[in-house]
Design a protein around this motif. Structure first.
Motif, PDB file in Angstrom:
ATOM      1  N   VAL A  42       0.837  -1.205   0.000  1.00 49.20           N
ATOM      2  CA  VAL A  42       0.000   0.000   0.000  1.00 49.20           C
ATOM      3  C   VAL A  42       0.868   1.249   0.000  1.00 49.20           C
ATOM      4  O   VAL A  42       0.617   2.202  -0.740  1.00 49.20           O
ATOM      5  N   ARG A  43       1.909   1.242   0.831  1.00 49.24           N
ATOM      6  CA  ARG A  43       2.762   2.427   0.946  1.00 49.24           C
ATOM      7  C   ARG A  43       3.491   2.726  -0.370  1.00 49.24           C
ATOM      8  O   ARG A  43       3.661   3.887  -0.748  1.00 49.24           O
ATOM      9  N   LYS A  45       2.445   1.559  -3.302  1.00 46.47           N
ATOM     10  CA  LYS A  45       1.461   1.423  -4.390  1.00 46.47           C
ATOM     11  C   LYS A  45       1.833   0.293  -5.337  1.00 46.47           C
ATOM     12  O   LYS A  45       1.553   0.344  -6.537  1.00 46.47           O
ATOM     13  N   GLN A 230      -8.361   1.228  -0.896  1.00 49.70           N
ATOM     14  CA  GLN A 230      -8.642   2.617  -0.531  1.00 49.70           C
ATOM     15  C   GLN A 230      -7.378   3.310  -0.035  1.00 49.70           C
ATOM     16  O   GLN A 230      -7.191   4.509  -0.256  1.00 49.70           O
ATOM     17  N   GLY A 231      -6.509   2.550   0.613  1.00 51.09           N
ATOM     18  CA  GLY A 231      -5.242   3.113   1.072  1.00 51.09           C
ATOM     19  C   GLY A 231      -4.324   3.461  -0.091  1.00 51.09           C
ATOM     20  O   GLY A 231      -3.663   4.504  -0.091  1.00 51.09           O
ATOM     21  N   ILE A 232      -4.286   2.591  -1.103  1.00 50.88           N
ATOM     22  CA  ILE A 232      -3.446   2.841  -2.283  1.00 50.88           C
ATOM     23  C   ILE A 232      -3.882   4.119  -2.992  1.00 50.88           C
ATOM     24  O   ILE A 232      -3.059   4.930  -3.416  1.00 50.88           O
ATOM     25  N   HIS A 233      -5.197   4.304  -3.124  1.00 56.94           N
ATOM     26  CA  HIS A 233      -5.725   5.480  -3.810  1.00 56.94           C
ATOM     27  C   HIS A 233      -5.892   6.674  -2.867  1.00 56.94           C
ATOM     28  O   HIS A 233      -6.481   7.675  -3.252  1.00 56.94           O
ATOM     29  N   ARG A 234      -5.365   6.497  -1.648  1.00 55.45           N
ATOM     30  CA  ARG A 234      -5.379   7.554  -0.629  1.00 55.45           C
ATOM     31  C   ARG A 234      -6.788   8.049  -0.306  1.00 55.45           C
ATOM     32  O   ARG A 234      -6.992   9.204   0.046  1.00 55.45           O
ATOM     33  N   LYS A 235      -7.765   7.142  -0.466  1.00 56.23           N
ATOM     34  CA  LYS A 235      -9.128   7.459  -0.047  1.00 56.23           C
ATOM     35  C   LYS A 235      -9.313   7.178   1.440  1.00 56.23           C
ATOM     36  O   LYS A 235     -10.314   7.559   2.034  1.00 56.23           O
ATOM     37  N   ASP A 237      -7.051   7.064   5.200  1.00 59.58           N
ATOM     38  CA  ASP A 237      -5.818   7.488   5.862  1.00 59.58           C
ATOM     39  C   ASP A 237      -4.891   6.291   6.080  1.00 59.58           C
ATOM     40  O   ASP A 237      -5.343   5.207   6.458  1.00 59.58           O
ATOM     41  N   MET A 238      -3.596   6.481   5.849  1.00 60.70           N
ATOM     42  CA  MET A 238      -2.623   5.393   6.008  1.00 60.70           C
ATOM     43  C   MET A 238      -2.602   4.881   7.439  1.00 60.70           C
ATOM     44  O   MET A 238      -2.314   3.705   7.673  1.00 60.70           O
ATOM     45  N   ARG A 242      -2.779   0.983   8.458  1.00 57.83           N
ATOM     46  CA  ARG A 242      -1.773   0.376   9.336  1.00 57.83           C
ATOM     47  C   ARG A 242      -2.439  -0.245  10.555  1.00 57.83           C
ATOM     48  O   ARG A 242      -2.102  -1.375  10.941  1.00 57.83           O
TER      49      ARG A 242
END
Length: 282
Positions: A42-43, A45, A230-235, A237-238, A242
């Motif tokens: 995710v971080r 991508k 959703q994390g990958i597309h920054r929809k 919050d990381m 986590r």
């Protein structure tokens, strides 16, 4: 190891039990690093690459099941011949799953960095064999691997919370991993309750694991995948991503601990099912 002999009643070789313990611990350690792989994916991508790296590692770990499952069956066979109960020996074996999972959680920052390094190397070299060669057969690669080490610290828990994390997913993950962890061993243990049909009982291990895997695949994994997407597309919050991965890892540990508690009733239930099937086909 006098304490081991007291726990097992002197029925089995200590070396045999320790070998199974280590094999199950290693398998669960590697399997639990899936959450670190997802975080790294995710971080960066590059989730597909991270999952591919994890699949390569877990293939090796799953091969160890071919080493220890026949040995667990042998423990039950020995106990059946001696007229003894292998409960404590099997509990010790299951403890290995909890130890391996706990170790993976403690080393989550290190394995997270390891997968991130693997992703970077895959982008550079493109094939897994080249990555393996560059990391393990070069001075620079070994130096980079050593740089992945992160000592377990309480600070890793900072920011981990329930906000935005589906609580029912975490609880369900614990229950299903408890079933998944104990499934095969409970099927073998059923032979202690019904020695005459212990082969039939052990054959149910695949069905139990299939049910647990099916429920994990359809009830837990899709929601975890949605969180990662959703994390990958920054929809999302990381921090929520986590927290979700860490809490899923912790719930897996809770499931392995739960398996210790349900081994006895699980063995009785499988023995009951085996008896019903035996009557039906008889």
């Amino acid at each position: 190891m006098d304490w081991m002999e007291r726990v097992t009643g002197g029925q089995f070789e200590v070396g045999l039990l320790l070998f199974i313990f280590v094999m199950i611990a290693v398998t669960n350690f590697i399997d639990t690093t899936a959450y670190a792989a997802r975080l790294a994916g995710v971080r960066t991508k590059q989730l597909a690459v991270a999952n591919s790296l994890f699949a390569m590692l877990t293939f090796g770990s799953r091969m160890t099941t071919f080493l220890y499952l026949p040995l667990i069956a042998g423990i039950v066979e020995t106990a059946a011949k001696q007229g003894t109960d292998p409960f404590f020996a099997l509990e010790f074996v299951l403890l290995g799953a909890a130890v391996g999972t706990a170790a993976a959680i403690l080393l989550l920052p290190a394995t997270d960095r390891f997968y991130e390094l693997g992703i970077q190397q895959m982008e550079k070299h493109e094939t897994s064999m080249r990555v393996f060669k560059s990391l393990f057969f070069s001075k620079q690669g070994l130096k980079e691997l050593a740089g992945c080490w992160r000592a377990p610290k309480w600070s890793m828990w900072k920011g981990i919370g329930w906000e935005g994390v589906p609580k029912d997913m975490i609880i369900l993950n614990a229950v299903l991993y408890g079933l998944f962890t104990v499934g095969s061993i409970a099927a073998y243990y059923a032979g202690a309750f019904e020695p005459d049909i212990r082969l039939l009982g052990s054959s149910l291990s695949g069905a139990i694991n299939a049910v647990a895997a099916f429920l994990l695949l359809f009830l837990v994994d899709p929601r975890g995948a949605l969180i990662m997407d959703q994390g990958i597309h920054r929809k999302l919050d990381m921090g929520v991503v986590r927290s979700s991965m860490v809490l899923l890892a912790v719930s897996r540990l809770a499931g392995t601990i739960l398996s210790l508690l349900v081994l006895y009733p699980g063995g009785m239930f499988v023995a009951f099912l085996a008896k019903l099937i035996d009557r039906f086909i008889g």
